[in-house]
Design a protein around this motif. Structure first.
Motif, PDB file in Angstrom:
ATOM      1  N   LYS A   1       0.893  -1.156   0.000  1.00 54.47           N
ATOM      2  CA  LYS A   1       0.000   0.000   0.000  1.00 54.47           C
ATOM      3  C   LYS A   1       0.930   1.204   0.000  1.00 54.47           C
ATOM      4  O   LYS A   1       1.300   1.692  -1.055  1.00 54.47           O
ATOM      5  N   LYS A   2       1.345   1.686   1.181  1.00 55.28           N
ATOM      6  CA  LYS A   2       2.346   2.747   1.245  1.00 55.28           C
ATOM      7  C   LYS A   2       3.663   2.161   0.757  1.00 55.28           C
ATOM      8  O   LYS A   2       4.039   1.059   1.148  1.00 55.28           O
ATOM      9  N   ILE A   3       4.356   2.878  -0.089  1.00 54.95           N
ATOM     10  CA  ILE A   3       5.608   2.375  -0.648  1.00 54.95           C
ATOM     11  C   ILE A   3       6.725   2.484   0.383  1.00 54.95           C
ATOM     12  O   ILE A   3       6.935   3.541   0.983  1.00 54.95           O
ATOM     13  N   ASP A   4       7.424   1.374   0.557  1.00 57.28           N
ATOM     14  CA  ASP A   4       8.534   1.255   1.500  1.00 57.28           C
ATOM     15  C   ASP A   4       9.821   1.131   0.685  1.00 57.28           C
ATOM     16  O   ASP A   4      10.075   0.083   0.069  1.00 57.28           O
ATOM     17  N   VAL A   5      10.633   2.180   0.684  1.00 54.91           N
ATOM     18  CA  VAL A   5      11.833   2.227  -0.152  1.00 54.91           C
ATOM     19  C   VAL A   5      12.818   1.132   0.241  1.00 54.91           C
ATOM     20  O   VAL A   5      13.388   0.460  -0.625  1.00 54.91           O
ATOM     21  N   ALA A   6      13.046   0.934   1.540  1.00 60.32           N
ATOM     22  CA  ALA A   6      13.996  -0.098   1.978  1.00 60.32           C
ATOM     23  C   ALA A   6      13.551  -1.479   1.506  1.00 60.32           C
ATOM     24  O   ALA A   6      14.373  -2.283   1.040  1.00 60.32           O
ATOM     25  N   ALA A   7      12.261  -1.764   1.591  1.00 59.51           N
ATOM     26  CA  ALA A   7      11.748  -3.061   1.138  1.00 59.51           C
ATOM     27  C   ALA A   7      11.876  -3.193  -0.383  1.00 59.51           C
ATOM     28  O   ALA A   7      12.172  -4.284  -0.887  1.00 59.51           O
ATOM     29  N   LEU A   8      11.661  -2.088  -1.120  1.00 65.40           N
ATOM     30  CA  LEU A   8      11.850  -2.125  -2.572  1.00 65.40           C
ATOM     31  C   LEU A   8      13.296  -2.436  -2.925  1.00 65.40           C
ATOM     32  O   LEU A   8      13.566  -3.252  -3.813  1.00 65.40           O
ATOM     33  N   ARG A   9      14.221  -1.745  -2.246  1.00 72.00           N
ATOM     34  CA  ARG A   9      15.654  -1.967  -2.511  1.00 72.00           C
ATOM     35  C   ARG A   9      16.048  -3.408  -2.193  1.00 72.00           C
ATOM     36  O   ARG A   9      16.779  -4.046  -2.946  1.00 72.00           O
ATOM     37  N   ALA A  10      15.551  -3.924  -1.058  1.00 67.50           N
ATOM     38  CA  ALA A  10      15.860  -5.300  -0.676  1.00 67.50           C
ATOM     39  C   ALA A  10      15.324  -6.278  -1.723  1.00 67.50           C
ATOM     40  O   ALA A  10      16.013  -7.220  -2.111  1.00 67.50           O
ATOM     41  N   ALA A  11      14.108  -6.056  -2.180  1.00 67.94           N
ATOM     42  CA  ALA A  11      13.528  -6.925  -3.203  1.00 67.94           C
ATOM     43  C   ALA A  11      14.324  -6.851  -4.500  1.00 67.94           C
ATOM     44  O   ALA A  11      14.611  -7.874  -5.129  1.00 67.94           O
TER      45      ALA A  11
END
Length: 157
Positions: free
Chosen positions: A143-153
Motif C-alpha cells: 500500500k504505502k511504498i517502503d523504499v527499503a523493502a523495494l531496494r531489498a527486493a
C-alpha cells in the motif's frame, strides 16, 4: 503559454478541504474565497470557490453540489525525496480516507493521491531489468511504498 489550474469540485467542503491541504503542504496558502450571491444557484453567503496554492501550484475548489464526485480517473502525484516524506504525506492524507495499492490513497474528501518516492523510478528503470522486475513485484504487494523493502527486493533479499 496559458497557466493550467486544476479545479476540484466539492459538494460543500471546498473551503474545509483547501484549508486541510494548505496545512499539509509547506509553502501553501489560501489566496481568496468567493461566495454565492442572491443570483444563486446555492444559498447566498455560502462558499462558492476557494483559490489556493500548494507549494506554488495553484488550485481552485468549487462547491458545485453533489452531482459530481472524485474517482481514480484523476489523481495528484506527490514526488517524495525520502521515506520520511512518503511517511508524512501518507499519514496526513490517508487519515480519515482510504489506503489503496502501490502508493495510491483517497483522502477524506475522496480525492486520489499517489505518494511516490523518487527511488521508485530509479529502481523500476534499473539497467538490470530483472532487478527492476523484482522491485515492481514488491511494489505491487504494498500500500504505502517502503523504499527499503523495494531496494531489498530489487537486490533479491
Amino acid at each position: 503559454m496559458p497557466r493550467i489550474t486544476p479545479n476540484l469540485w466539492f459538494d460543500t467542503q471546498g473551503k474545509e478541504a483547501a484549508e486541510f491541504y494548505v496545512s499539509v503542504f509547506p509553502n501553501s496558502e489560501i489566496k481568496s474565497v468567493q461566495y454565492y450571491g442572491e443570483a444563486g444557484p446555492r444559498p447566498a453567503g455560502t462558499v462558492m470557490t476557494v483559490e489556493f496554492a500548494l507549494d506554488g501550484q495553484d488550485f481552485i475548489a468549487i462547491n458545485g453540489g453533489p452531482q459530481f464526485t472524485f474517482d481514480e480517473a484523476i489523481s495528484l502525484l506527490i514526488n517524495c525525496d525520502s521515506q520520511k516524506e512518503v511517511d508524512y504525506y501518507w499519514s496526513k492524507l490517508s487519515e480519515g480516507g482510504e489506503e489503496g495499492p502501490c502508493g495510491w490513497l483517497k483522502d477524506k474528501y475522496g480525492l486520489s493521491w499517489q505518494v511516490v518516492p523518487a527511488a521508485l523510478a530509479e529502481l523500476l528503470g534499473d539497467a538490470d531489468s530483472e532487478r527492476g522486475q523484482r522491485a515492481m513485484k514488491a511494489m505491487l504487494g504494498m500500500k504505502k511504498i517502503d523504499v527499503a523493502a523495494l531496494r531489498a527486493a530489487a537486490d533479491g533479499k
